[in-house]
Design a protein around this motif. Structure first.
Motif, mmCIF file in Angstrom:
data_model
loop_
_atom_site.group_PDB
_atom_site.id
_atom_site.type_symbol
_atom_site.label_atom_id
_atom_site.label_comp_id
_atom_site.label_asym_id
_atom_site.label_seq_id
_atom_site.Cartn_x
_atom_site.Cartn_y
_atom_site.Cartn_z
ATOM 1 N N ALA A 114 0.830 -1.206 0.000
ATOM 2 C CA ALA A 114 0.000 0.000 0.000
ATOM 3 C C ALA A 114 0.869 1.262 0.000
ATOM 4 N N LEU A 115 1.937 1.250 0.793
ATOM 5 C CA LEU A 115 2.835 2.418 0.822
ATOM 6 C C LEU A 115 3.571 2.594 -0.508
ATOM 7 N N HIS A 116 3.947 1.479 -1.148
ATOM 8 C CA HIS A 116 4.568 1.570 -2.474
ATOM 9 C C HIS A 116 3.591 2.208 -3.470
ATOM 10 N N LEU A 117 2.342 1.769 -3.435
ATOM 11 C CA LEU A 117 1.335 2.332 -4.341
ATOM 12 C C LEU A 117 1.119 3.819 -4.074
ATOM 13 N N PHE A 118 1.133 4.189 -2.813
ATOM 14 C CA PHE A 118 1.016 5.599 -2.448
ATOM 15 C C PHE A 118 2.192 6.384 -3.036
ATOM 16 N N GLY A 119 3.394 5.826 -2.921
ATOM 17 C CA GLY A 119 4.584 6.465 -3.492
ATOM 18 C C GLY A 119 4.511 6.558 -5.009
ATOM 19 N N VAL A 120 3.994 5.505 -5.661
ATOM 20 C CA VAL A 120 3.830 5.537 -7.118
ATOM 21 C C VAL A 120 2.890 6.676 -7.503
ATOM 22 N N ALA A 121 1.786 6.815 -6.777
ATOM 23 C CA ALA A 121 0.833 7.893 -7.074
ATOM 24 C C ALA A 121 1.489 9.267 -6.882
ATOM 25 N N ILE A 122 2.227 9.423 -5.802
ATOM 26 C CA ILE A 122 2.929 10.691 -5.571
ATOM 27 C C ILE A 122 3.887 10.983 -6.721
ATOM 28 N N GLY A 123 4.686 9.986 -7.065
ATOM 29 C CA GLY A 123 5.659 10.160 -8.141
ATOM 30 C C GLY A 123 4.997 10.413 -9.481
ATOM 31 N N TYR A 124 3.964 9.652 -9.784
ATOM 32 C CA TYR A 124 3.276 9.779 -11.072
ATOM 33 C C TYR A 124 2.714 11.177 -11.269
ATOM 34 N N PHE A 125 2.042 11.689 -10.260
ATOM 35 C CA PHE A 125 1.429 13.007 -10.390
ATOM 36 C C PHE A 125 2.443 14.146 -10.225
ATOM 37 N N SER A 126 3.557 13.863 -9.562
ATOM 38 C CA SER A 126 4.561 14.914 -9.339
ATOM 39 C C SER A 126 5.484 15.136 -10.521
ATOM 40 N N ILE A 127 5.535 14.199 -11.445
ATOM 41 C CA ILE A 127 6.414 14.388 -12.609
ATOM 42 C C ILE A 127 5.671 15.029 -13.775
ATOM 43 N N LYS A 128 4.436 15.439 -13.563
ATOM 44 C CA LYS A 128 3.621 16.023 -14.632
ATOM 45 C C LYS A 128 4.026 17.456 -14.973
ATOM 46 N N THR A 129 4.452 18.230 -13.969
ATOM 47 C CA THR A 129 4.839 19.617 -14.226
ATOM 48 C C THR A 129 6.250 19.863 -13.710
ATOM 49 N N ALA A 130 6.864 20.904 -14.213
ATOM 50 C CA ALA A 130 8.240 21.219 -13.812
ATOM 51 C C ALA A 130 8.321 21.585 -12.335
ATOM 52 N N ILE A 131 7.376 22.377 -11.856
ATOM 53 C CA ILE A 131 7.433 22.819 -10.457
ATOM 54 C C ILE A 131 7.218 21.651 -9.498
ATOM 55 N N SER A 132 6.270 20.758 -9.812
ATOM 56 C CA SER A 132 6.041 19.618 -8.918
ATOM 57 C C SER A 132 7.205 18.639 -8.977
ATOM 58 N N SER A 133 7.859 18.547 -10.118
ATOM 59 C CA SER A 133 9.046 17.698 -10.237
ATOM 60 C C SER A 133 10.186 18.236 -9.374
ATOM 61 N N ILE A 134 10.340 19.545 -9.372
ATOM 62 C CA ILE A 134 11.364 20.178 -8.522
ATOM 63 C C ILE A 134 11.050 19.936 -7.054
ATOM 64 N N LEU A 135 9.783 20.081 -6.680
ATOM 65 C CA LEU A 135 9.377 19.832 -5.287
ATOM 66 C C LEU A 135 9.621 18.376 -4.895
ATOM 67 N N LEU A 136 9.374 17.469 -5.825
ATOM 68 C CA LEU A 136 9.617 16.056 -5.549
ATOM 69 C C LEU A 136 11.105 15.801 -5.327
ATOM 70 N N ARG A 137 11.936 16.410 -6.155
ATOM 71 C CA ARG A 137 13.381 16.241 -5.993
ATOM 72 C C ARG A 137 13.856 16.838 -4.675
ATOM 73 N N LEU A 138 13.282 17.965 -4.287
ATOM 74 C CA LEU A 138 13.599 18.572 -3.001
ATOM 75 C C LEU A 138 13.163 17.646 -1.850
ATOM 76 N N THR A 139 12.030 17.018 -2.012
ATOM 77 C CA THR A 139 11.564 16.051 -1.013
ATOM 78 C C THR A 139 12.553 14.899 -0.877
ATOM 79 N N GLY A 140 13.099 14.440 -2.000
ATOM 80 C CA GLY A 140 14.115 13.389 -1.958
ATOM 81 C C GLY A 140 15.336 13.810 -1.156
ATOM 82 N N VAL A 141 15.760 15.058 -1.336
ATOM 83 C CA VAL A 141 16.897 15.587 -0.565
ATOM 84 C C VAL A 141 16.542 15.597 0.922
#
Length: 155
Positions: A114-141
Motif C-alpha cells: 500500500a505504501l509503495h502504491l502511495f509512493g507511485v501515485a505521488i511520483g506519477y502526479f509529481s512528474i507532470k509539471t516542472a514545479i512539482s518535479s522540482i518539489l519532488l526532488r527537493l523532497t528526496g533531498v
C-alpha cells in the motif's frame, strides 16, 4: 524510517516509468518477504546492522529521488532488493510471540504494498509539471538528509 523508504521505492519506480512502476516495488516486496522469513528464524538480541541498512535505504532512496532518472534501473533494482532484505529481517525479528506468523507476514506485505502504491501515485502526479518535479526532488533531498540525521543518532 520504514515509511519514508516504502514511499521512496514507489516514487523512484514512477520516476523511471514503464515496467519499473511494478517491477521495482515487486522486487522489494519479494525480497522483503524472504528477509522476513530469515529474520523470523534468526535468534539474535542485537540487530544493529539491520537498523543501519534500513537507515541507508532512507538516505540512498531519498537521494535517488533527488537525482531523478540518472541511475540505471537495474542498479536501482539491486539496491531495492538489498534494502528489502534489511526491512524484511527487521519485520521478521519483530514478530510477536503470541501472533500468528503467517498473518503477521501478510500484514507487513499488504502494508508495504500500500505504501509503495502511495509512493507511485505521488511520483506519477509529481512528474507532470516542472514545479512539482522540482518539489519532488527537493523532497528526496529532505528524505536523504533525515536519513543522515538518523544515522548520526545511532552512533
Amino acid at each position: 524510517d520504514h515509511f519514508l523508504a516504502m514511499i521512496s521505492v514507489g516514487i523512484l519506480s514512477a520516476q523511471i516509468g514503464g515496467r519499473a512502476i511494478w517491477t521495482v516495488p515487486s522486487t522489494f516486496v519479494i525480497i522483503m518477504t524472504i528477509g522476513g522469513l530469515f529474520g523470523f528464524l534468526l535468534i539474535i538480541d542485537e540487530f544493529y546492522f539491520v537498523e543501519i541498512g534500513i537507515i541507508l535505504s532512507v538516505i540512498l532512496l531519498g537521494f535517488g529521488i533527488s537525482i531523478e532518472k540518472k541511475i540505471p534501473p537495474k542498479l536501482i533494482m539491486v539496491f531495492v532488493g538489498i534494502f528489502g532484505l534489511f526491512h524484511g529481517i527487521a519485520h521478521g525479528l519483530e514478530v510477536p510471540a503470541a501472533a500468528n506468523p503467517i498473518l503477521f507476514v501478510i500484514g507487513f506485505i499488504c502494508g508495504t504494498s500500500a505504501l509503495h502504491l502511495f509512493g507511485v501515485a505521488i511520483g506519477y502526479f509529481s512528474i507532470k509539471t516542472a514545479i512539482s518535479s522540482i518539489l519532488l526532488r527537493l523532497t528526496g533531498v529532505i528524505f536523504g538528509v533525515y536519513g543522515i540525521y538518523l544515522l548520526i543518532g545511532i552512533f
